[in-house]
Design an enzyme around this catalytic site. Structure first.
Site, PDB file in Angstrom:
ATOM      1  N   ASP A 101      26.097   4.766  11.141  1.00  0.00           N
ATOM      2  CA  ASP A 101      26.991   5.426  12.096  1.00  0.00           C
ATOM      3  C   ASP A 101      26.284   6.711  12.531  1.00  0.00           C
ATOM      4  OD1 ASP A 101      30.322   4.883  12.603  1.00  0.00           O
ATOM      5  OD2 ASP A 101      29.460   6.753  13.366  1.00  0.00           O
ATOM      6  N   TYR A 125      35.514   1.512  30.574  1.00  0.00           N
ATOM      7  CA  TYR A 125      35.398   0.834  29.272  1.00  0.00           C
ATOM      8  C   TYR A 125      35.347  -0.681  29.482  1.00  0.00           C
ATOM      9  CZ  TYR A 125      36.981  -0.843  24.644  1.00  0.00           C
ATOM     10  OH  TYR A 125      37.119  -1.508  23.444  1.00  0.00           O
TER      11      TYR A 125
HETATM   12  N1  LIG Z   1      40.080  -1.409  17.666  1.00  0.00           N
HETATM   13  C1  LIG Z   1      40.423  -2.309  18.586  1.00  0.00           C
HETATM   14  O1  LIG Z   1      41.584  -2.653  18.754  1.00  0.00           O
HETATM   15  C2  LIG Z   1      39.342  -2.961  19.433  1.00  0.00           C
HETATM   16  C3  LIG Z   1      39.698  -3.924  20.387  1.00  0.00           C
HETATM   17  C4  LIG Z   1      38.701  -4.508  21.168  1.00  0.00           C
HETATM   18  C5  LIG Z   1      37.377  -4.140  20.985  1.00  0.00           C
HETATM   19  N2  LIG Z   1      37.074  -3.193  20.060  1.00  0.00           N
HETATM   20  C6  LIG Z   1      35.678  -2.799  19.900  1.00  0.00           C
HETATM   21  O2  LIG Z   1      35.346  -2.822  18.524  1.00  0.00           O
HETATM   22  C7  LIG Z   1      34.358  -1.813  18.265  1.00  0.00           C
HETATM   23  C8  LIG Z   1      34.825  -0.919  17.144  1.00  0.00           C
HETATM   24  O3  LIG Z   1      36.061  -0.341  17.505  1.00  0.00           O
HETATM   25  P1  LIG Z   1      36.836   0.654  16.539  1.00  0.00           P
HETATM   26  O4  LIG Z   1      38.263   0.519  16.836  1.00  0.00           O
HETATM   27  O5  LIG Z   1      36.326   0.489  15.172  1.00  0.00           O
HETATM   28  O6  LIG Z   1      36.347   2.040  17.142  1.00  0.00           O
HETATM   29  P2  LIG Z   1      36.234   3.441  16.380  1.00  0.00           P
HETATM   30  O7  LIG Z   1      36.269   4.496  17.436  1.00  0.00           O
HETATM   31  O8  LIG Z   1      37.184   3.509  15.257  1.00  0.00           O
HETATM   32  O9  LIG Z   1      34.769   3.365  15.773  1.00  0.00           O
HETATM   33  C9  LIG Z   1      33.618   3.513  16.570  1.00  0.00           C
HETATM   34  C10 LIG Z   1      32.525   4.077  15.680  1.00  0.00           C
HETATM   35  O10 LIG Z   1      31.363   4.220  16.499  1.00  0.00           O
HETATM   36  C11 LIG Z   1      30.733   5.432  16.099  1.00  0.00           C
HETATM   37  N3  LIG Z   1      29.899   5.922  17.198  1.00  0.00           N
HETATM   38  C12 LIG Z   1      30.304   6.511  18.347  1.00  0.00           C
HETATM   39  N4  LIG Z   1      29.229   6.866  19.061  1.00  0.00           N
HETATM   40  C13 LIG Z   1      28.129   6.473  18.368  1.00  0.00           C
HETATM   41  C14 LIG Z   1      26.733   6.550  18.594  1.00  0.00           C
HETATM   42  N5  LIG Z   1      26.228   7.115  19.699  1.00  0.00           N
HETATM   43  N6  LIG Z   1      25.909   6.040  17.666  1.00  0.00           N
HETATM   44  C15 LIG Z   1      26.399   5.470  16.536  1.00  0.00           C
HETATM   45  N7  LIG Z   1      27.705   5.390  16.254  1.00  0.00           N
HETATM   46  C16 LIG Z   1      28.557   5.879  17.167  1.00  0.00           C
HETATM   47  C17 LIG Z   1      31.874   6.391  15.766  1.00  0.00           C
HETATM   48  O11 LIG Z   1      31.422   7.438  14.924  1.00  0.00           O
HETATM   49  C18 LIG Z   1      32.865   5.453  15.093  1.00  0.00           C
HETATM   50  O12 LIG Z   1      32.692   5.449  13.690  1.00  0.00           O
HETATM   51  C19 LIG Z   1      34.147  -1.080  19.583  1.00  0.00           C
HETATM   52  O13 LIG Z   1      33.049  -1.640  20.244  1.00  0.00           O
HETATM   53  C20 LIG Z   1      35.412  -1.386  20.355  1.00  0.00           C
HETATM   54  O14 LIG Z   1      35.214  -1.315  21.746  1.00  0.00           O
HETATM   55  C21 LIG Z   1      38.017  -2.592  19.278  1.00  0.00           C
END
Ligand SMILES: NC(=O)c1ccc[n+]([C@@H]2O[C@H](COP(=O)([O-])OP(=O)(O)OC[C@H]3O[C@@H](n4cnc5c(N)ncnc54)[C@H](O)[C@@H]3O)[C@@H](O)[C@H]2O)c1
Length: 322
Positions: A34, A143
């Site tokens: 991360d 997004y």
């Molecule tokens: N949570 C949902 O309901 C959902 C639904 C559809 C898709 N998604 C996708 O699933 C994935 C994870 O979602 P989530 O809910 O865990 O999001 P989240 O925001 O909880 O986690 C994202 C993580 O990415 C890290 N991050 C951000 N910028 C970064 C960078 N430049 N380099 C490395 N790490 C970085 C953050 O520190 C964080 O820990 C994402 O791609 C999101 O679009 C999530």
């Protein structure tokens, strides 16, 4: 999949993938990464953890080659509401990091997975209920556009460079381990925290806003099933619609009331988040995922509510005791 690098491992979804894959593959075969380490977290203390900013392709490449991974689960991205606040940054992070990951997967002949989203659809996608897998997309958010572009990039790297690149479109994933963030539908996590901590919740979406949901453990199970499916069985490979159930804030509140009878929900609309949620289908048709690789999620709304309330009470009690 024998050795995997996970990006965005500290996030809501990343925490779950990391824990599950450490169990399945062994802790030395999971490289959790991360942008910043959280030194006290299970991610950092219970296995390999490396700091990685996914826009830094040099470091991304060095880590993937150093550990000789055969799969990349790419979860790092900016979510919907934060993306609207800084669209230029969101585009470069979300799509730039996917192309970085795909290039590295090509070099290592590794499998590549990223989660796309219902946000890849826009208002032209019809019908709004049971929206087909293959139809007009036309996302209206940066997004959603970055997610759809990611699907196209993954297809491109598959067809032109032989990368085993796969993705699914999730609706809202619900969990209790990480506090809600900045998604347009984070209410579905926040409502459980507030139900326990305050006995009530003020919702920023209309009571009848219908969307797709999946409990996060189901999501991890189903993605691993998908990634382990022989690619010869797949006709689609990017952007499989996946969902367990559809619900409105009213439905989720009613489910919570079954366990906390005094729970109350009120509504104070946030027009930005409402507009984003309204641009997404109410329910996606996920029959292609069911046919091609056996999508079969198990946990419905009431069962999810029971699991979350039970475990969240314990988690909050433990945090309070610290
Ligand atoms: N949570 C949902 O309901 C959902 C639904 C559809 C898709 N998604 C996708 O699933 C994935 C994870 O979602 P989530 O809910 O865990 O999001 P989240 O925001 O909880 O986690 C994202 C993580 O990415 C890290 N991050 C951000 N910028 C970064 C960078 N430049 N380099 C490395 N790490 C970085 C953050 O520190 C964080 O820990 C994402 O791609 C999101 O679009 C999530």
């Amino acid at each position: 999949m024998k050795k995997v690098l996970i990006t965005g491992a500290n996030g809501q979804v990343g925490n779950e993938f990391t824990a599950r894959l450490r169990k399945d593959l062994g802790k030395d075969n999971v490289i959790a990464t991360d942008i910043k380490i959280k030194p006290d977290s299970a991610n950092a203390t219970e296995g390999i953890f490396e700091e990685l900013d996914v826009t830094d392709v040099k470091r991304f490449r060095e880590l993937a080659h150093k550990y000789k991974v055969d799969a990349i689960i790419h979860l790092a991205s900016l979510l919907s509401v934060s993306s609207e606040k800084d669209p230029v940054f969101a585009w470069s992070l979300n799509t730039g990091s996917i192309i970085n990951g795909l290039e590295i997967a090509k070099e290592l002949k590794a499998q590549f997975f990223f989660p796309s989203s219902v946000a890849a659809y826009g208002v032209d996608a019809q019908p709004r209920f049971n929206t087909p897998q293959d139809t007009f997309m036309h996302p209206i958010t940066i997004y959603g556009a970055s997610k759809y572009a990611g699907e196209m990039l993954a297809n491109y790297y598959h067809w032109n460079h032989g990368v085993d690149a796969r993705s699914v479109r999730f609706g809202r994933l619900v969990s209790y381990k990480v506090r809600p963030g900045q998604g347009a539908t984070d209410y579905a996590v926040a409502i459980y925290f507030d139900a326990i901590e305050k006995g009530s919740y003020e919702c920023y979406l209309r009571p009848d806003t219908m969307l797709d949901f999946m409990y996060v453990d189901d999501a991890v199970d189903q993605v691993l099933k998908f990634l382990n499916t022989d690619e010869k069985k797949l006709t689609h490979r990017n952007g499989f619609n996946v969902t367990t159930f559809y619900a409105t804030p009213e439905d989720i509140a009613a489910s919570i009331k079954k366990f906390i009878p005094d729970f109350k929900i009120t509504y104070k609309l946030d027009p930005v988040r409402q507009a984003i949620a309204d641009s997404w289908p109410q329910h996606m048709d996920d029959s292609w995922a069911r046919k091609e690789w056996g999508l079969d999620p198990k946990i419905g709304l009431d069962q999810m509510t029971e699991i979350i309330l039970t475990n969240l009470r314990i988690k909050l009690k433990n945090e309070g005791a610290k």
